[in-house]
Motif scaffolding. Structure first.
Motif, mmCIF file in Angstrom:
data_model
loop_
_atom_site.group_PDB
_atom_site.id
_atom_site.type_symbol
_atom_site.label_atom_id
_atom_site.label_comp_id
_atom_site.label_asym_id
_atom_site.label_seq_id
_atom_site.Cartn_x
_atom_site.Cartn_y
_atom_site.Cartn_z
ATOM 1 N N ARG A 1 48.450 35.527 47.954
ATOM 2 C CA ARG A 1 47.003 35.279 47.920
ATOM 3 C C ARG A 1 46.598 34.653 46.592
ATOM 4 N NH1 ARG A 1 44.047 38.765 51.344
ATOM 5 N NH2 ARG A 1 42.149 37.881 50.484
ATOM 6 N N SER A 2 45.452 33.974 46.588
ATOM 7 C CA SER A 2 44.938 33.405 45.354
ATOM 8 C C SER A 2 44.155 34.449 44.563
ATOM 9 C CB SER A 2 44.002 32.227 45.658
ATOM 10 O OG SER A 2 43.329 31.829 44.482
ATOM 11 N N THR B 1 51.813 33.729 38.924
ATOM 12 C CA THR B 1 51.389 32.778 39.946
ATOM 13 C C THR B 1 52.456 31.709 40.167
ATOM 14 O OG1 THR B 1 50.348 31.221 38.439
ATOM 15 C CG2 THR B 1 48.991 33.063 39.217
ATOM 16 N N THR C 1 43.727 25.218 42.013
ATOM 17 C CA THR C 1 43.636 26.541 42.644
ATOM 18 C C THR C 1 45.005 26.984 43.138
ATOM 19 O OG1 THR C 1 42.994 25.444 44.680
ATOM 20 C CG2 THR C 1 41.233 26.375 43.332
ATOM 21 N N ARG C 2 45.871 26.036 43.436
ATOM 22 C CA ARG C 2 47.221 26.369 43.874
ATOM 23 C C ARG C 2 47.945 27.195 42.806
ATOM 24 N NH1 ARG C 2 51.104 24.549 47.452
ATOM 25 N NH2 ARG C 2 53.201 24.361 46.597
ATOM 26 N N LEU D 1 46.814 29.505 41.227
ATOM 27 C CA LEU D 1 46.368 30.896 41.259
ATOM 28 C C LEU D 1 46.949 31.696 42.418
ATOM 29 C CD1 LEU D 1 42.692 30.534 40.056
ATOM 30 C CD2 LEU D 1 44.580 31.696 38.931
ATOM 31 N N ILE D 2 47.834 31.092 43.208
ATOM 32 C CA ILE D 2 48.522 31.854 44.251
ATOM 33 C C ILE D 2 49.529 32.786 43.588
ATOM 34 C CG2 ILE D 2 50.038 31.743 46.265
ATOM 35 C CD1 ILE D 2 47.334 30.539 46.858
ATOM 36 N N SER E 1 41.683 33.852 42.994
ATOM 37 C CA SER E 1 40.268 33.529 43.223
ATOM 38 C C SER E 1 39.648 34.430 44.288
ATOM 39 C CB SER E 1 40.114 32.073 43.673
ATOM 40 O OG SER E 1 40.459 31.213 42.625
#
Ligand SMILES: [Mg+2]
Length: 380
Positions: free
Chosen positions: A86-87, A48, A7-8, A10-11, A89
Motif C-alpha cells: 500500500r502507499s 518503500t 507517489t510510486r 510511497l508504496i 499516502s
C-alpha cells in the motif's frame, strides 16, 4: 514532492518489526509499578519501493497499557497485510483498517502512523509537524520526572538538569508513605530556584477514601498540577478532588482516548489532561483529545512512556503543531533513562526544552548497529 519522487515511491515494500530490550540507566518507581534494569520495546521500519525509510516505535508498559510482545505481534501478524503493497499516502485509510483488524494495541497503531507519516514527510520534503497542521511552537518546555527510589541520586539528576535550564520537575509519589513523600517534596523544593515548578504524579497511587487530606498537604508545595491521584476507574473521586482542591487535577490513566476525553469534559473529572501517543494510538487521536479538552477550556500536557527516541520525535512533532498541548512535555527518556541511544544524533534538549527537528519527516535517523545491540527478535 522533491525532484524525481513520485507517489510510486510511497508504496511500502518491506515492513520490519523488531522486539527490543532497552537497558535503563536508572531505576524508576511509580505508583502503578516499578521498573529496574530493562524495559521491552518495539521498533518498526517501513521501506518503500523507491527506497525511502520510515521509522516507528511502540512503547508499551505492561502495568499501564499493554505488552511489547503483544504489540510486536499486532504489527507482524495482524497489521502487516494492511501496509505492505500500500502507499503511505493512504495513511488514514490504513489506520481506519487497523482499528477494525485488531482491537486495542494503541502503541502498535501509533508506531504504524509514525512510520507512514515519516515516509510522507520525507517524500514531500517537510517535517511531520507541517503535515499535522503547521508549526505553532518550535521549543517545548521540558519536564523531567523525579522517580528514582534512590532519592540522593534523584537530587543529583535534578541538579544536572537545573544546570541545563530545565524548570519543570514532576515528582512521582504514592509508592512510599505519605510522610516520606512530604520529606522528598521538602528536600526537592529546597534545591529548586524560584522560577522552577513542581508537579506531582501519583500514577493512581492513592486510595480514594483518604486522598483529599493527603493532597491538601501537597498543596503547600504549590504544585502546578497533581496528576492521576487515584485509580483510573475512580473518575467520581477524580471529579470530587478536582472540585475540592485549588490545585488543578490532571488525568493521565483516566483518559486514554477521545471518548474518555468526552467523559472527562462531561463529568468534570479533571482540570487538565496528559496526552500520550501510546495511550491513544498516535498523533491524530492525540489531537482529537487535545481539541476536545481545548473546547472545554482544559489544557493538555505532552506525556510519554519509556520511549527510545523515534516515539519522542513523533511526540515533538505532535506538540509542536497542537496549540492546546501547552503545559510542556516530558521528551527526556531517550537521553536520560534508556541506556542505548538508537538515534544517530540524540534529541536536542538544550536550554530546558525539546526542539523541533528541521529535517523532513520525523527528522531522526536510527543507528543500525545501536538497534542491533538491543534486538531480541526481528521479523520481516
Ligand atoms: Mg502519569
Amino acid at each position: 514532492m522533491p525532484d524525481g519522487a513520485t507517489t510510486r515511491d510511497l508504496i511500502v515494500e518491506r515492513m520490519e518489526v523488531t522486539l527490543t530490550r532497552w537497558p535503563l540507566k536508572m531505576k524508576r518507581r511509580h505508583g502503578v509499578g516499578d521498573v529496574e534494569r530493562s524495559m521491552p520495546g518495539v521498533i518498526l521500519k517501513l521501506t518503500t519501493r523507491g527506497g525511502l525509510v520510515g521509522w516507528g516505535e511502540a512503547a508499551p508498559w505492561s502495568v499501564f497499557s499493554g505488552t511489547a510482545e503483544g504489540n510486536a505481534a499486532a504489527l507482524d501478524v495482524y497489521l502487516r497485510a494492511l501496509v505492505v503493497g500500500r502507499s503511505a499516502s493512504d495513511v488514514q485509510t490504513i489506520l481506519d483498517a487497523a482499528d477494525h483488524a485488531v482491537v486495542g494495541h494503541a502503541e502498535a497503531k501509533a508506531a504504524l502512523e509514525m512510520a507512514l507519516d515519516d515516509l510522507r514527510g520525507k517524500a514531500l520534503g517537510v517535517p511531520c509537524a507541517e503535515l499535522h497542521g503547521g508549526v505553532v511552537r518550535r521549543d517545548i518546555p521540558l519536564s523531567v520526572s523525579v522517580a528514582d527510589p534512590d532519592f540522593e541520586a534523584d537530587l543529583d539528576f535534578v541538579r544536572a538538569r537545573l544546570a541545563e535550564g530545565v524548570r519543570l520537575y514532576k515528582v512521582k509519589t504514592g509508592f512510599l508513605t505519605h510522610r516520606e513523600d512530604l520529606v522528598r517534596l521538602e528536600r526537592l523544593a529546597a534545591v529548586l530556584p524560584a522560577d522552577a515548578e513542581i508537579r506531582i504524579d501519583y500514577n493512581q497511587g492513592l486510595e480514594a477514601w483518604d486522598a483529599l487530606r493527603k493532597l491538601r498537604d501537597m498543596e503547600a508545595f504549590r504544585p502546578g498540577f497533581i496528576e492521576q491521584p487515584v485509580a483510573r476507574e475512580r473518575r467520581d473521586a477524580m471529579a470530587m478532588l478536582a472540585a475540592a482542591l485549588d490545585t488543578p487535577i490532571l488525568a493521565d490513566e483516566s483518559c486514554f482516548s477521545p471518548a474518555e476525553a468526552v467523559e472527562m469534559v462531561r463529568r468534570g473529572f479533571a482540570d487538565a489532561v496528559s496526552v500520550k501517543l501510546m495511550k491513544c494510538g498516535g498523533v491524530r487521536r492525540a489531537k482529537e483529545i487535545a481539541a476536545i479538552g481545548g473546547a472545554a477550556g482544559i489544557p493538555a500536557y505532552g506525556g510519554t512512556m519509556f520511549e527510545a527516541g523515534v516515539a519522542l520525535a513523533a511526540g515533538i512533532h505532535c506538540v509542536a503543531s497542537t496549540p492546546n498541548i501547552c503545559l510542556g512535555a516530558e521528551f527526556y527518556t531517550a537521553n536520560h533513562v534508556i541506556g542505548v541511544d538508537i538515534l544517530e544524533r540524540p534529541l536536542d534538549l538544550s536550554n530546558g526544552a525539546s526542539h523541533l527537528p528541521d529535517a523532513p519527516g520525523l527528522g531522526v535517523a536510527v543507528d543500525a548497529a545501536a538497534l542491533r545491540s538491543v534486538t531480541v527478535e526481528a521479523r520481516g
